[in-house]
Design a protein around this motif. Structure first.
Motif, mmCIF file in Angstrom:
data_model
loop_
_atom_site.group_PDB
_atom_site.id
_atom_site.type_symbol
_atom_site.label_atom_id
_atom_site.label_comp_id
_atom_site.label_asym_id
_atom_site.label_seq_id
_atom_site.Cartn_x
_atom_site.Cartn_y
_atom_site.Cartn_z
ATOM 1 N N TYR A 194 0.821 -1.197 0.000
ATOM 2 C CA TYR A 194 0.000 0.000 0.000
ATOM 3 C C TYR A 194 0.864 1.259 0.000
ATOM 4 O O TYR A 194 2.005 1.253 0.455
ATOM 5 C CB TYR A 194 -0.900 0.025 1.235
ATOM 6 N N LEU A 195 0.264 2.325 -0.490
ATOM 7 C CA LEU A 195 0.862 3.652 -0.343
ATOM 8 C C LEU A 195 -0.252 4.562 0.173
ATOM 9 O O LEU A 195 -1.168 4.917 -0.571
ATOM 10 C CB LEU A 195 1.420 4.176 -1.659
ATOM 11 N N GLN A 196 -0.179 4.889 1.451
ATOM 12 C CA GLN A 196 -1.128 5.820 2.049
ATOM 13 C C GLN A 196 -0.622 7.231 1.776
ATOM 14 O O GLN A 196 0.508 7.568 2.141
ATOM 15 C CB GLN A 196 -1.245 5.577 3.545
ATOM 16 N N MET A 197 -1.455 8.036 1.136
ATOM 17 C CA MET A 197 -1.064 9.388 0.758
ATOM 18 C C MET A 197 -1.988 10.379 1.448
ATOM 19 O O MET A 197 -3.196 10.383 1.199
ATOM 20 C CB MET A 197 -1.143 9.553 -0.756
ATOM 21 N N ASP A 198 -1.442 11.191 2.316
ATOM 22 C CA ASP A 198 -2.196 12.199 3.055
ATOM 23 C C ASP A 198 -1.704 13.593 2.683
ATOM 24 O O ASP A 198 -0.627 13.767 2.134
ATOM 25 C CB ASP A 198 -2.044 11.967 4.563
ATOM 26 N N SER A 199 -2.530 14.574 3.021
ATOM 27 C CA SER A 199 -2.180 15.976 2.754
ATOM 28 C C SER A 199 -1.723 16.165 1.311
ATOM 29 O O SER A 199 -0.685 16.775 1.036
ATOM 30 C CB SER A 199 -1.083 16.442 3.719
ATOM 31 N N LEU A 200 -2.497 15.631 0.401
ATOM 32 C CA LEU A 200 -2.111 15.656 -1.005
ATOM 33 C C LEU A 200 -2.060 17.069 -1.560
ATOM 34 O O LEU A 200 -2.852 17.947 -1.167
ATOM 35 C CB LEU A 200 -3.069 14.796 -1.820
ATOM 36 N N LYS A 201 -1.126 17.264 -2.477
ATOM 37 C CA LYS A 201 -0.915 18.564 -3.108
ATOM 38 C C LYS A 201 -1.072 18.415 -4.625
ATOM 39 O O LYS A 201 -0.892 17.308 -5.161
ATOM 40 C CB LYS A 201 0.502 19.059 -2.810
ATOM 41 N N PRO A 202 -1.376 19.484 -5.328
ATOM 42 C CA PRO A 202 -1.494 19.398 -6.794
ATOM 43 C C PRO A 202 -0.237 18.819 -7.447
ATOM 44 O O PRO A 202 -0.342 18.111 -8.451
ATOM 45 C CB PRO A 202 -1.733 20.854 -7.197
ATOM 46 N N GLU A 203 0.922 19.087 -6.884
ATOM 47 C CA GLU A 203 2.160 18.572 -7.463
ATOM 48 C C GLU A 203 2.334 17.074 -7.262
ATOM 49 O O GLU A 203 3.282 16.477 -7.792
ATOM 50 C CB GLU A 203 3.385 19.312 -6.911
ATOM 51 N N ASP A 204 1.437 16.437 -6.515
ATOM 52 C CA ASP A 204 1.454 14.976 -6.400
ATOM 53 C C ASP A 204 0.741 14.312 -7.567
ATOM 54 O O ASP A 204 0.757 13.077 -7.689
ATOM 55 C CB ASP A 204 0.778 14.532 -5.095
ATOM 56 N N THR A 205 0.132 15.099 -8.427
ATOM 57 C CA THR A 205 -0.564 14.556 -9.595
ATOM 58 C C THR A 205 0.407 13.830 -10.506
ATOM 59 O O THR A 205 1.432 14.387 -10.920
ATOM 60 C CB THR A 205 -1.259 15.689 -10.370
#
Length: 117
Positions: free
Chosen positions: A79-90
């Motif tokens: 798994y990859l839990q991704m929190d506090s996502l930002k537009p640059e994580d697109t």
């Protein structure tokens, strides 16, 4: 031939969370290196998070403190839990698995993550 199948991508607002899954068609208990990579349009593929059989975990500076990599041996899933996502994580996120002795390396087909309001 080992198959890796990612899922869990989608559209999320900035500040939101997603959990990506990578189902592996072989026991992950024996994996030597497991990683999540991402590739945004016009950019090279970059390593985001990784763990090794020896217990070492790596996160890129851009995701450290926000993303968490983990695995479930009973489900052969990483798994990859991704929190506090930002537009640059697109980006398109791919999982990758390596086994040693003999060496083999496999990629998943990728799952799209879009962070936008």
């Amino acid at each position: 031939q080992v198959q890796l199948v990612e899922s869990g991508g989608g559209l999320v607002q900035p500040g939101g969370s997603l959990r990506l899954s990578c189902a592996v068609s072989r026991s992950i208990f024996s994996i030597n290196v497991m990683g999540w990579y991402r590739q945004a349009p016009g950019n090279e593929r970059e390593l985001v998070a990784q763990f090794t059989r020896g217990g070492t975990t790596y996160y890129s500076d851009s995701v450290k403190g926000r993303f968490t990599i983990s695995g479930d041996n009973t489900k052969n899933t990483v798994y990859l839990q991704m929190d506090s996502l930002k537009p640059e994580d697109t980006a398109v996120y791919h999982c990758n698995a390596e086994w040693y002795n003999p060496y083999s390396n496999y990629w998943g087909q990728g799952t799209q993550v879009t962070v936008s309001s």
